[in-house]
Design a protein around this motif. Sequence first.
Motif, PDB file in Angstrom:
ATOM      1  N   LEU A 161      54.742  62.063  97.892  1.00  0.00           N
ATOM      2  CA  LEU A 161      54.772  61.457  98.389  1.00  0.00           C
ATOM      3  C   LEU A 161      53.875  59.951  98.625  1.00  0.00           C
ATOM      4  N   ALA A 162      52.801  60.890  98.135  1.00  0.00           N
ATOM      5  CA  ALA A 162      51.627  60.046  98.146  1.00  0.00           C
ATOM      6  C   ALA A 162      52.003  58.867  96.757  1.00  0.00           C
ATOM      7  N   VAL A 214      61.624  68.534  93.188  1.00  0.00           N
ATOM      8  CA  VAL A 214      60.965  68.451  93.898  1.00  0.00           C
ATOM      9  C   VAL A 214      61.228  66.579  94.666  1.00  0.00           C
ATOM     10  N   LEU A 215      61.549  65.846  93.748  1.00  0.00           N
ATOM     11  CA  LEU A 215      61.734  64.760  94.429  1.00  0.00           C
ATOM     12  C   LEU A 215      62.988  64.769  94.186  1.00  0.00           C
ATOM     13  N   PHE A 216      63.566  65.454  93.933  1.00  0.00           N
ATOM     14  CA  PHE A 216      65.790  64.722  94.492  1.00  0.00           C
ATOM     15  C   PHE A 216      65.681  65.339  95.277  1.00  0.00           C
ATOM     16  N   HIS A 217      64.893  66.803  96.208  1.00  0.00           N
ATOM     17  CA  HIS A 217      65.179  66.867  97.393  1.00  0.00           C
ATOM     18  C   HIS A 217      64.609  66.165  98.825  1.00  0.00           C
ATOM     19  N   LEU A 218      63.703  64.866  97.991  1.00  0.00           N
ATOM     20  CA  LEU A 218      62.633  64.514  98.970  1.00  0.00           C
ATOM     21  C   LEU A 218      63.310  63.216  99.373  1.00  0.00           C
ATOM     22  N   LEU A 219      64.319  62.792  98.021  1.00  0.00           N
ATOM     23  CA  LEU A 219      64.978  61.796  98.017  1.00  0.00           C
ATOM     24  C   LEU A 219      66.429  62.343  98.836  1.00  0.00           C
ATOM     25  N   TRP A 220      66.455  63.599  99.167  1.00  0.00           N
ATOM     26  CA  TRP A 220      67.821  63.366  99.223  1.00  0.00           C
ATOM     27  C   TRP A 220      67.819  63.782 101.493  1.00  0.00           C
ATOM     28  N   SER A 221      66.598  64.119 100.902  1.00  0.00           N
ATOM     29  CA  SER A 221      65.980  64.427 103.243  1.00  0.00           C
ATOM     30  C   SER A 221      65.171  63.043 103.370  1.00  0.00           C
ATOM     31  N   HIS A 222      65.827  62.117 102.308  1.00  0.00           N
ATOM     32  CA  HIS A 222      64.452  60.575 102.488  1.00  0.00           C
ATOM     33  C   HIS A 222      64.240  60.399 103.289  1.00  0.00           C
ATOM     34  N   GLU A 223      63.160  61.379 102.638  1.00  0.00           N
ATOM     35  CA  GLU A 223      61.283  61.330 103.070  1.00  0.00           C
ATOM     36  C   GLU A 223      60.466  60.391 102.430  1.00  0.00           C
ATOM     37  N   ALA A 237      58.543  54.624  99.440  1.00  0.00           N
ATOM     38  CA  ALA A 237      58.387  55.581 100.808  1.00  0.00           C
ATOM     39  C   ALA A 237      59.851  55.788 101.603  1.00  0.00           C
ATOM     40  N   GLY A 238      60.535  57.223 102.025  1.00  0.00           N
ATOM     41  CA  GLY A 238      61.446  56.914 102.874  1.00  0.00           C
ATOM     42  C   GLY A 238      61.160  56.587 104.717  1.00  0.00           C
ATOM     43  N   THR A 239      62.289  56.741 104.970  1.00  0.00           N
ATOM     44  CA  THR A 239      62.496  57.049 106.345  1.00  0.00           C
ATOM     45  C   THR A 239      63.042  58.370 107.046  1.00  0.00           C
ATOM     46  N   PRO A 240      62.547  59.801 107.166  1.00  0.00           N
ATOM     47  CA  PRO A 240      62.653  61.164 106.626  1.00  0.00           C
ATOM     48  C   PRO A 240      63.635  61.189 108.155  1.00  0.00           C
TER      49      PRO A 240
END
Length: 253
Positions: free
Chosen positions: A198-199, A223-232, A249-252
């Motif tokens: 995220l940083a 972990v990166l793919f999970h953060l893309l799935w969760s829109h973080e 950066a996304g909008t979780p």
Amino acid sequence: MAGSLGVLPGRVSGPPAEGFEIAYADRGGSEFRALLVDAWAVRFEDAAPVRAFKSYKGQRHLPGLWWSSTVGGHIGYESWLERDHVMLLDFDPSVVGISSQPFWLFWRSDTGKSVSHAPDYFARRDDGAAVVVDCRPANRRKRRDVAKFEATQEACAQVGWEFRLVGTPDSIVVRNVRWLAGYRHPRHRLEPVASELLAAFAEPQPLMTGASTVGDPIGVLPVLFHLLWSHELSADVSVPLHALSLVSAGTPR
């Protein structure tokens, strides 16, 4: 929602609000039947399926269960098309609840014949709005089916629900989201890697560039793919994902 979505055009003629009845069941097995106008506030996203997902030798459709990160449990589907659309609902950050085969809708046709229909999905958005979804390829919408979709659209309009008749979704979006869905389970959100990613992507940069700054891609990419799935984190899924895809950066949820 991503994919090929459509609302039936024009105003349709249908029975009055009091002409629609609805039947549904809760997770405890209790069954209910009421006028639609008296049941519009029911949490259908928590309803049990009103129809079983049957499997038998030689069947043309392939039913199954989709594990949804949105609801933390399984949601049934009756075909690969339905599987793709429940996956897209699961990926939609505005959707907070999903159920399959949520209710039976009953009405009488212009000739007085009793008609029934069970939509494929009910989705609840984070603003409280409801979406009823039917899945059918455009080339397989028979006249009888279209009449049912039109009546369902009218019923939804009368109680303030959105109705969507969806066909084959965009193939690139489906491939991208299906890949990310492989990492949808929370077990892929590992710390401190998640926080470091995220940083790293606080300022937009290519996918592999940012991943490499955090550590070995073998351990970092899941972990990166999970953060893309969760829109973080966010990336454009309308084009193929690759090493140079811009991630930001996304909008979780």
